[in-house]
Design an enzyme around this catalytic site. Structure first.
Site, PDB file in Angstrom:
ATOM      1  N   HIS A 244      11.783 -11.727  11.079  1.00  0.00           N
ATOM      2  CA  HIS A 244      10.889 -12.417  10.159  1.00  0.00           C
ATOM      3  C   HIS A 244      11.009 -11.750   8.794  1.00  0.00           C
ATOM      4  O   HIS A 244      10.800 -10.540   8.650  1.00  0.00           O
ATOM      5  CB  HIS A 244       9.455 -12.390  10.667  1.00  0.00           C
ATOM      6  CG  HIS A 244       9.240 -13.285  11.850  1.00  0.00           C
ATOM      7  ND1 HIS A 244       8.415 -12.950  12.902  1.00  0.00           N
ATOM      8  CD2 HIS A 244       9.757 -14.504  12.149  1.00  0.00           C
ATOM      9  CE1 HIS A 244       8.432 -13.935  13.794  1.00  0.00           C
ATOM     10  NE2 HIS A 244       9.232 -14.882  13.353  1.00  0.00           N
TER      11      HIS A 244
ATOM     12  N   GLU B 129       8.590  -9.057   6.943  1.00  0.00           N
ATOM     13  CA  GLU B 129       8.144  -7.869   7.670  1.00  0.00           C
ATOM     14  C   GLU B 129       9.040  -6.675   7.337  1.00  0.00           C
ATOM     15  O   GLU B 129       9.833  -6.204   8.135  1.00  0.00           O
ATOM     16  CB  GLU B 129       8.125  -8.178   9.177  1.00  0.00           C
ATOM     17  CG  GLU B 129       7.156  -9.306   9.506  1.00  0.00           C
ATOM     18  CD  GLU B 129       7.271  -9.843  10.925  1.00  0.00           C
ATOM     19  OE1 GLU B 129       8.072  -9.283  11.713  1.00  0.00           O
ATOM     20  OE2 GLU B 129       6.570 -10.826  11.249  1.00  0.00           O
TER      21      GLU B 129
ATOM     22  N   ARG C 284       8.759 -16.298   5.657  1.00  0.00           N
ATOM     23  CA  ARG C 284       8.902 -15.806   7.026  1.00  0.00           C
ATOM     24  C   ARG C 284      10.212 -16.240   7.699  1.00  0.00           C
ATOM     25  O   ARG C 284      10.800 -15.490   8.468  1.00  0.00           O
ATOM     26  CB  ARG C 284       7.716 -16.341   7.843  1.00  0.00           C
ATOM     27  CG  ARG C 284       7.789 -16.186   9.347  1.00  0.00           C
ATOM     28  CD  ARG C 284       6.579 -16.865   9.975  1.00  0.00           C
ATOM     29  NE  ARG C 284       6.691 -17.043  11.413  1.00  0.00           N
ATOM     30  CZ  ARG C 284       6.190 -16.218  12.316  1.00  0.00           C
ATOM     31  NH1 ARG C 284       5.547 -15.133  11.933  1.00  0.00           N
ATOM     32  NH2 ARG C 284       6.318 -16.469  13.604  1.00  0.00           N
TER      33      ARG C 284
ATOM     34  N   HIS D 225       8.865  -5.975  14.816  1.00  0.00           N
ATOM     35  CA  HIS D 225       8.149  -6.917  13.972  1.00  0.00           C
ATOM     36  C   HIS D 225       6.947  -6.196  13.356  1.00  0.00           C
ATOM     37  O   HIS D 225       6.698  -5.028  13.628  1.00  0.00           O
ATOM     38  CB  HIS D 225       7.669  -8.118  14.797  1.00  0.00           C
ATOM     39  CG  HIS D 225       8.774  -9.027  15.255  1.00  0.00           C
ATOM     40  ND1 HIS D 225       8.990 -10.266  14.714  1.00  0.00           N
ATOM     41  CD2 HIS D 225       9.725  -8.872  16.214  1.00  0.00           C
ATOM     42  CE1 HIS D 225      10.020 -10.837  15.310  1.00  0.00           C
ATOM     43  NE2 HIS D 225      10.487 -10.016  16.234  1.00  0.00           N
TER      44      HIS D 225
ATOM     45  N   TYR E  95       2.684  -7.496  11.849  1.00  0.00           N
ATOM     46  CA  TYR E  95       2.099  -6.208  12.154  1.00  0.00           C
ATOM     47  C   TYR E  95       1.007  -6.369  13.188  1.00  0.00           C
ATOM     48  O   TYR E  95       0.685  -7.480  13.588  1.00  0.00           O
ATOM     49  CB  TYR E  95       1.532  -5.544  10.880  1.00  0.00           C
ATOM     50  CG  TYR E  95       0.329  -6.179  10.238  1.00  0.00           C
ATOM     51  CD1 TYR E  95      -0.952  -5.697  10.519  1.00  0.00           C
ATOM     52  CD2 TYR E  95       0.447  -7.226   9.347  1.00  0.00           C
ATOM     53  CE1 TYR E  95      -2.056  -6.232   9.912  1.00  0.00           C
ATOM     54  CE2 TYR E  95      -0.660  -7.773   8.740  1.00  0.00           C
ATOM     55  CZ  TYR E  95      -1.916  -7.279   9.024  1.00  0.00           C
ATOM     56  OH  TYR E  95      -3.030  -7.823   8.421  1.00  0.00           O
TER      57      TYR E  95
ATOM     58  N   GLU F  66       5.236  -4.638  17.614  1.00  0.00           N
ATOM     59  CA  GLU F  66       4.566  -5.028  16.373  1.00  0.00           C
ATOM     60  C   GLU F  66       4.055  -3.759  15.690  1.00  0.00           C
ATOM     61  O   GLU F  66       3.099  -3.134  16.131  1.00  0.00           O
ATOM     62  CB  GLU F  66       3.406  -5.979  16.672  1.00  0.00           C
ATOM     63  CG  GLU F  66       3.820  -7.324  17.259  1.00  0.00           C
ATOM     64  CD  GLU F  66       4.273  -8.307  16.195  1.00  0.00           C
ATOM     65  OE1 GLU F  66       4.148  -7.980  14.997  1.00  0.00           O
ATOM     66  OE2 GLU F  66       4.744  -9.403  16.573  1.00  0.00           O
TER      67      GLU F  66
END
Length: 424
Positions: A182, A185, A237, A307, A309, A378
């Site tokens: 993404h 990120e 994104r 990734h 968050y 994440e």
């Protein structure tokens, strides 16, 4: 019971999310549900097409954070009041955080220039610098590093996997790591670069990890989107591919993998943030990644995709709430890694902890490539500083994450190397 105002629902039909360079007036809110009714209300609210969800959870007591443009801000707050949903305003003006981030980036570059170092982990690197770094490693460490071109992105950028190996047996267990799926990120590629740096540039200290394990690592699998966030739209994104018969560009690469593709938690609307693509593997980036992985899958024993968050450590499945047959092993290994992060990460299956999302890379690695130990990590977010961590906090997160990676690698050695040695 929950209630949604009719005005808010009607606006779903007429408004679509519009990206723009200037985020003046955009706000970021956080809601922490205290019960099931509030949780259900939140899940309906965040379906609004103009709402950009940064993190959400299916768990009571876990925050949902989202950004809204000024065009729906009043209606949103009205709906929150009607439903008696307490909320916090994390960011009053998103544009100010974007500007502050740019200033921090510029300051970090000046420091890096004075130190004659390109990768200080005090700033977020551009894709050209990342490419230079990988290619330079192949010149400096040719005995353990090989750069493999697996294709090109939609806009023609090289997709390159770094293989780190000390040689030896061809049947050594391997770990596959990717980042930057993404675009926005940024902490993800930074973390993957740090892992590479530790394995290669700090080889003497971490040689056990590379002597016994081969590593396949790609820091940015979505380079077009990544560059677009640096130059045009900070919160982009998706990929940057052109979709036919629409002005909306890009596909969510983490909904584009060919395993239960577009069944749930994905969209057929090209303007949606979670657009699954016209077909499975419609994106050059995901297609190239899958083709390469299928060629080396016999050795890959662990997959980690980074990734942000939210501090979640997730394993399959994303397409169903049913747990994998080996979920106990997945959970146990994840909790070992989480222990070195002081148990800050929430551990569980993607659907049961966050949301349903078919077509994800972690599901595909497990369900198609046969990599049983497959995880999405994440990483921490920026909180009051914005979507991503301020550059001043990069070093803190990447160091902690590498300690987690070492735990994962230790388990791979324990399971596939030491056990094999005992059998002989």
């Amino acid at each position: 019971m929950f209630r949604i105002t009719s005005l808010f629902i009607i606006s779903l039909l007429y408004l679509s999310f519009a990206y723009q360079d200037d985020y003046s007036g955009y706000k970021v809110y956080q809601i922490v549900p205290n019960n099931e009714d509030e949780l259900k209300t939140i899940q309906i609210l965040i379906k609004h097409p103009q709402m950009d969800v940064w993190t959400s959870s299916k768990l009571i007591g876990h925050p949902t954070v989202f950004m809204v443009p000024p065009t729906i801000d009043y209606r949103l707050r009205s709906s929150l009041r009607v439903n008696n949903l307490p909320y916090d305003t994390l960011i009053e003006d998103v544009q100010s955080t974007v500007v502050n981030e740019k200033h921090e980036q510029a300051a970090a570059r000046r420091i890096a220039s004075k130190q004659n170092g390109l990768l200080t982990f005090k700033q977020y690197e551009r894709f050209d610098t990342i490419t230079w770094f990988l290619r330079n490693l192949t010149n400096l460490y040719p005995d353990i590093v090989q750069l493999i071109n697996i294709g090109k992105s939609y806009e023609g950028r090289d997709l390159e996997v770094l293989k780190i190996s000390s040689g030896g047996n061809e049947d050594k267990p391997a770990i596959f790591i990717d980042g930057g799926m993404h675009a926005r990120e940024w902490i993800s590629p930074a973390t993957v670069l740090y892992i590479i740096s530790q394995l290669v540039e700090n080889y003497s200290e971490n040689s056990a990890l590379t002597d016994n394990i081969d590593w396949y690592i790609i820091p940015v699998i979505n380079p077009d989107g990544y560059e677009y966030t640096h130059t045009m739209s900070r919160f982009w994104r998706k990929t940057r591919s052109v979709n036919l018969n629409t002005y909306c560009r890009g596909t969510d690469p983490n909904r584009n993998f060919d395993f239960h593709w577009n069944e749930v938690g994905a969209s057929s609307d090209p303007c949606d943030e979670i657009f699954a693509g016209s077909d499975a593997f419609s994106e050059r980036e995901t297609d190239a990644l899958s083709n390469f992985v299928l060629g080396v899958k016999q050795n890959i024993k662990l997959y980690l995709t980074f990734h942000s968050y939210g501090e979640y450590l997730l394993y399959p499945w994303g397409y169903t709430s049913a747990l994998p047959h080996d979920f106990f092993e997945l959970e146990t290994v994840a909790r070992r890694a989480n222990a070195v992060a002081n148990k800050r990460y929430t551990v569980g299956s993607s659907t049961n902890v966050l949301y349903s999302a078919a077509g994800g890379s972690d599901d595909w690695f497990k369900g198609v490539a046969g990599v049983n130990l497959s995880y999405t990590i994440e990483l921490p977010g920026g909180g009051l500083s914005g979507f991503d961590l301020p550059p001043s906090r990069i070093d803190e997160v990447v160091q902690e994450t590498f300690e987690m990676v070492k735990v994962f690698a230790g388990y791979i050695q324990e399971k596939f190397l030491y056990n094999r040695f005992l059998l002989h």
